[in-house]
Motif scaffolding. Structure first.
Motif, mmCIF file in Angstrom:
data_model
loop_
_atom_site.group_PDB
_atom_site.id
_atom_site.type_symbol
_atom_site.label_atom_id
_atom_site.label_comp_id
_atom_site.label_asym_id
_atom_site.label_seq_id
_atom_site.Cartn_x
_atom_site.Cartn_y
_atom_site.Cartn_z
ATOM 1 N N ALA A 212 0.835 -1.205 0.000
ATOM 2 C CA ALA A 212 0.000 0.000 0.000
ATOM 3 C C ALA A 212 0.868 1.252 0.000
ATOM 4 O O ALA A 212 0.547 2.252 -0.655
ATOM 5 C CB ALA A 212 -0.921 -0.005 1.219
ATOM 6 N N THR A 213 1.977 1.204 0.736
ATOM 7 C CA THR A 213 2.920 2.328 0.740
ATOM 8 C C THR A 213 3.502 2.540 -0.644
ATOM 9 O O THR A 213 3.589 3.676 -1.137
ATOM 10 C CB THR A 213 4.061 2.063 1.750
ATOM 11 N N ASP A 214 3.876 1.444 -1.292
ATOM 12 C CA ASP A 214 4.427 1.533 -2.651
ATOM 13 C C ASP A 214 3.387 2.109 -3.610
ATOM 14 O O ASP A 214 3.693 2.965 -4.453
ATOM 15 C CB ASP A 214 4.875 0.150 -3.116
ATOM 16 N N ALA A 215 2.144 1.675 -3.477
ATOM 17 C CA ALA A 215 1.079 2.179 -4.348
ATOM 18 C C ALA A 215 0.870 3.672 -4.149
ATOM 19 O O ALA A 215 0.677 4.426 -5.126
ATOM 20 C CB ALA A 215 -0.219 1.420 -4.068
ATOM 21 N N LYS A 216 0.927 4.128 -2.898
ATOM 22 C CA LYS A 216 0.763 5.548 -2.612
ATOM 23 C C LYS A 216 1.912 6.359 -3.197
ATOM 24 O O LYS A 216 1.697 7.438 -3.773
ATOM 25 C CB LYS A 216 0.679 5.765 -1.099
ATOM 26 N N VAL A 217 3.128 5.833 -3.067
ATOM 27 C CA VAL A 217 4.298 6.518 -3.621
ATOM 28 C C VAL A 217 4.189 6.600 -5.144
ATOM 29 O O VAL A 217 4.465 7.644 -5.746
ATOM 30 C CB VAL A 217 5.592 5.790 -3.192
ATOM 31 N N ARG A 218 3.794 5.504 -5.772
ATOM 32 C CA ARG A 218 3.624 5.512 -7.232
ATOM 33 C C ARG A 218 2.560 6.532 -7.652
ATOM 34 O O ARG A 218 2.700 7.177 -8.698
ATOM 35 C CB ARG A 218 3.237 4.111 -7.721
ATOM 36 N N GLU A 219 1.523 6.655 -6.861
ATOM 37 C CA GLU A 219 0.466 7.635 -7.150
ATOM 38 C C GLU A 219 1.034 9.051 -7.131
ATOM 39 O O GLU A 219 0.722 9.868 -8.008
ATOM 40 C CB GLU A 219 -0.646 7.484 -6.114
ATOM 41 N N ILE A 220 1.878 9.349 -6.139
ATOM 42 C CA ILE A 220 2.515 10.668 -6.040
ATOM 43 C C ILE A 220 3.403 10.923 -7.246
ATOM 44 O O ILE A 220 3.377 12.007 -7.856
ATOM 45 C CB ILE A 220 3.322 10.771 -4.737
ATOM 46 N N VAL A 221 4.193 9.926 -7.611
ATOM 47 C CA VAL A 221 5.133 10.075 -8.724
ATOM 48 C C VAL A 221 4.390 10.194 -10.050
ATOM 49 O O VAL A 221 4.745 11.016 -10.915
ATOM 50 C CB VAL A 221 6.126 8.898 -8.735
ATOM 51 N N ASN A 222 3.351 9.382 -10.239
ATOM 52 C CA ASN A 222 2.568 9.468 -11.474
ATOM 53 C C ASN A 222 1.886 10.822 -11.603
ATOM 54 O O ASN A 222 1.799 11.395 -12.704
ATOM 55 C CB ASN A 222 1.537 8.349 -11.527
ATOM 56 N N ASP A 223 1.407 11.354 -10.483
ATOM 57 C CA ASP A 223 0.807 12.684 -10.484
ATOM 58 C C ASP A 223 1.843 13.737 -10.876
ATOM 59 O O ASP A 223 1.544 14.656 -11.647
ATOM 60 C CB ASP A 223 0.241 12.997 -9.105
ATOM 61 N N ALA A 224 3.063 13.585 -10.349
ATOM 62 C CA ALA A 224 4.130 14.532 -10.681
ATOM 63 C C ALA A 224 4.464 14.473 -12.166
ATOM 64 O O ALA A 224 4.666 15.510 -12.820
ATOM 65 C CB ALA A 224 5.372 14.226 -9.844
ATOM 66 N N ALA A 225 4.499 13.258 -12.723
ATOM 67 C CA ALA A 225 4.799 13.097 -14.143
ATOM 68 C C ALA A 225 3.698 13.687 -15.017
ATOM 69 O O ALA A 225 3.959 14.336 -16.039
ATOM 70 C CB ALA A 225 5.007 11.619 -14.465
ATOM 71 N N GLU A 226 2.450 13.470 -14.593
ATOM 72 C CA GLU A 226 1.311 14.028 -15.335
ATOM 73 C C GLU A 226 1.370 15.556 -15.326
ATOM 74 O O GLU A 226 1.175 16.210 -16.370
ATOM 75 C CB GLU A 226 0.008 13.533 -14.699
ATOM 76 N N PHE A 227 1.633 16.119 -14.167
ATOM 77 C CA PHE A 227 1.744 17.569 -14.058
ATOM 78 C C PHE A 227 2.891 18.095 -14.915
ATOM 79 O O PHE A 227 2.756 19.106 -15.623
ATOM 80 C CB PHE A 227 1.982 17.951 -12.593
ATOM 81 N N ALA A 228 4.013 17.383 -14.884
ATOM 82 C CA ALA A 228 5.217 17.850 -15.577
ATOM 83 C C ALA A 228 5.143 17.731 -17.091
ATOM 84 O O ALA A 228 5.925 18.361 -17.808
ATOM 85 C CB ALA A 228 6.432 17.061 -15.069
ATOM 86 N N THR A 229 4.198 16.950 -17.574
ATOM 87 C CA THR A 229 4.054 16.829 -19.027
ATOM 88 C C THR A 229 2.937 17.715 -19.576
ATOM 89 O O THR A 229 2.850 17.907 -20.791
ATOM 90 C CB THR A 229 3.769 15.363 -19.428
ATOM 91 N N ASN A 230 2.101 18.248 -18.703
ATOM 92 C CA ASN A 230 0.988 19.086 -19.152
ATOM 93 C C ASN A 230 1.096 20.544 -18.736
ATOM 94 O O ASN A 230 0.387 21.401 -19.274
ATOM 95 C CB ASN A 230 -0.338 18.510 -18.640
ATOM 96 N N ASP A 231 1.963 20.835 -17.771
ATOM 97 C CA ASP A 231 2.174 22.212 -17.345
ATOM 98 C C ASP A 231 2.760 23.016 -18.510
ATOM 99 O O ASP A 231 3.590 22.500 -19.269
ATOM 100 C CB ASP A 231 3.143 22.219 -16.155
ATOM 101 N N PRO A 232 2.357 24.281 -18.696
ATOM 102 C CA PRO A 232 2.893 25.067 -19.823
ATOM 103 C C PRO A 232 4.397 25.306 -19.708
ATOM 104 O O PRO A 232 4.962 25.315 -18.608
ATOM 105 C CB PRO A 232 2.123 26.396 -19.716
ATOM 106 N N GLU A 233 5.010 25.511 -20.849
ATOM 107 C CA GLU A 233 6.424 25.889 -20.866
ATOM 108 C C GLU A 233 6.555 27.351 -20.440
ATOM 109 O O GLU A 233 5.583 28.111 -20.478
ATOM 110 C CB GLU A 233 7.002 25.688 -22.263
ATOM 111 N N PRO A 234 7.751 27.772 -20.027
ATOM 112 C CA PRO A 234 7.915 29.177 -19.598
ATOM 113 C C PRO A 234 7.600 30.154 -20.719
ATOM 114 O O PRO A 234 7.839 29.865 -21.892
ATOM 115 C CB PRO A 234 9.396 29.241 -19.205
ATOM 116 N N ASP A 235 7.051 31.300 -20.342
ATOM 117 C CA ASP A 235 6.831 32.358 -21.316
ATOM 118 C C ASP A 235 8.182 32.877 -21.805
ATOM 119 O O ASP A 235 9.144 32.936 -21.030
ATOM 120 C CB ASP A 235 6.046 33.498 -20.667
ATOM 121 N N PRO A 236 8.311 33.239 -23.074
ATOM 122 C CA PRO A 236 9.593 33.755 -23.575
ATOM 123 C C PRO A 236 10.143 34.931 -22.770
ATOM 124 O O PRO A 236 11.360 35.138 -22.714
ATOM 125 C CB PRO A 236 9.260 34.184 -25.011
#
Length: 357
Positions: free
Chosen positions: A320-344
Motif C-alpha cells: 500500500a505504501t508503494d502504491a501511494k508513492v507511485r500515485e505521487i510520482v505518477n501525479d508529478a509526471a502528469e503535471f510535468a508533461t501538461n504544465d505550460p512551458e515558460p513564457d519567452p
C-alpha cells in the motif's frame, strides 16, 4: 631504477584486480549495526522508495524525450541522503552536485515541482529554466544542484562560513562524489573550514566509479575518509547502503560540527545501479557485479525485510505504501508533461538583482 619501474608496473597491473572486488568488499554488513524502531524503519522505507520511484519515472520520461539535457539518477544511493536527513534538524543546509533529485526530495521539495523542472515547465522550482542540475529552494534550505564537478564544495563551505558568522547554530551538509574528491578547490575548502572551525559536514558519496573509472585506478588514496587528515579534519567510512549506519554516523558528524569543533568528513560507501548519466551504457563494470550488489545490499530491500521479519509489518501494508508513492510520482509526471512551458519573457528574468534603496 629498473627495480622501481618494475614495482610501479606491478602496482599498476594490480589495481584493476583490486577494483573487481572493491565494490563487494566495501559493502559487507557493518557489525553491531544500530537498530531502528518500527516507525523509523517505516519512515526510511517510504522516503527511500519515493526517491527510487521518482528516479525510475524520470528515466522513463528521459527515454521518451520529455526530459532534455543531462539526467543523473540516484537509484541505489537512497540510504545516504535519507540517513543524513534523519540526523539533521530544521534549518541545516544541503548542497550537492548534479546527482541531486534524491537530495531535493529528501529535503521536502515537492515531487511536482522537481519533475516539472526536469521537463522545463513553469511549475518547476526554477520556473523551467534550470533543468536537472540547477534547482534551489531557500524555503527547504536546498542550495543546488551544481553542474561543475566539485564547485558545490566551496559554496557549501561558504554557507558554513555564513552560519559561523551569524552564530545561528546551523550546519552545512556538503555532498560530493568520489570523482570530485580529487579537485583542488575541495582541498582549499578543507583548509579554510579547518582553519576557521566551520560547521560543515563533507559527505563523499563514493559510488566506486565516478564518471566511469574505478576509484582503484583513479585515486592513490582510496580511503576518502582520510582526505582531511593533513588539515586535522576527522573522518570515517560508512556503509552507505544501510540507512541505520548512515544515520548513526551522521549524528556524530553533525554534532561535532554544530558544537564548534569544525568540519567532519563522512565517506559513504554506496553504489549506483544505473550509469553515470542516462547517456552512459556503463560498460566499465559487469552486469553480475550490479546484480550482486542489488540482490545483497539494496538499501530499500534491507529495510523492507526488517519491517516484515523484525517489526511484524504485513506485506500488504508495504504494498500500500508503494502504491501511494507511485500515485505521487505518477501525479508529478502528469503535471510535468501538461504544465505550460515558460513564457519567452522569462529569458529576461533572474539575470540582475535590483539593489534596494
Amino acid at each position: 631504477m629498473d627495480a622501481g619501474k618494475d614495482a610501479a608496473k606491478d602496482a599498476a597491473q594490480s589495481k584493476p584486480e583490486a577494483a573487481k572486488g572493491g565494490a563487494e568488499a566495501a559493502h559487507r554488513p557493518a557489525p553491531n549495526a544500530p537498530q531502528f524502531t518500527r516507525d523509523e524503519d517505516l519512515h526510511a522505507y517510504r522516503e527511500m522508495l519515493l526517491i527510487r520511484r521518482f528516479e525510475e519515472k524520470a528515466g522513463q520520461l528521459y527515454g521518451m524525450g520529455l526530459i532534455g539535457g543531462f539526467c543523473h539518477l540516484y537509484i541505489g544511493q537512497e540510504a545516504v541522503v535519507i540517513g543524513m536527513q534523519m540526523a539533521s534538524i530544521e534549518g541545516d543546509q544541503v548542497i550537492t552536485g548534479y546527482r541531486d533529485h534524491g537530495h531535493m526530495l529528501a529535503t521536502g521539495m515537492e515531487s511536482r515541482g522537481v519533475m516539472a523542472e526536469l521537463t522545463g515547465r513553469r511549475g518547476g522550482y526554477s520556473r523551467g529554466k534550470g533543468g536537472s542540475m540547477h534547482m534551489f529552494s531557500r524555503e527547504k534550505q536546498f542550495f543546488g544542484g551544481h553542474g561543475i564537478v566539485g564547485a558545490q564544495v566551496s559554496l557549501g563551505t561558504g554557507l558554513a562560513f555564513a552560519d559561523a558568522y551569524r552564530e545561528n547554530g546551523k550546519v552545512s551538509l556538503t555532498y560530493m562524489g568520489d570523482g570530485a574528491a580529487n579537485q583542488g578547490q575541495v582541498y582549499e575548502s578543507f583548509n579554510m573550514a579547518a582553519l576557521w572551525k566551520l560547521p560543515v559536514v563533507y559527505v563523499i558519496e563514493n559510488n566506486r566509479y565516478a564518471m566511469g573509472t574505478s576509484v582503484a585506478r583513479a585515486s592513490a588514496q582510496t580511503d576518502f575518509s582520510k582526505r582531511g587528515l593533513s588539515f586535522g579534519i576527522p573522518g570515517e567510512q560508512v556503509d552507505g547502503m544501510d540507512v541505520r549506519t548512515v544515520r548513526e554516523a551522521a549524528t556524530r558528524a553533525i554534532e561535532h560540527a554544530r558544537s564548534g569543533q569544525g568540519p567532519y568528513i563522512l565517506e559513504m560507501q554506496t553504489y549506483r545501479y544505473r550509469g553515470h548519466s542516462m547517456s552512459d551504457p556503463a560498460k566499465y563494470r559487469s552486469k553480475d557485479e550490479v546484480s550482486k550488489m542489488r540482490d545483497e545490499h539494496d538499501p530499500i530491500e534491507m529495510v523492507r525485510k526488517r519491517l516484515i521479519e523484525l517489526h511484524g509489518v504485513d506485506e500488504s501494508e508495504l504494498k500500500a505504501t508503494d502504491a501511494k508513492v507511485r500515485e505521487i510520482v505518477n501525479d508529478a509526471a502528469e503535471f510535468a508533461t501538461n504544465d505550460p512551458e515558460p513564457d519567452p519573457s522569462e529569458l529576461w528574468t533572474d539575470i540582475l538583482l535590483e539593489a534596494s534603496a
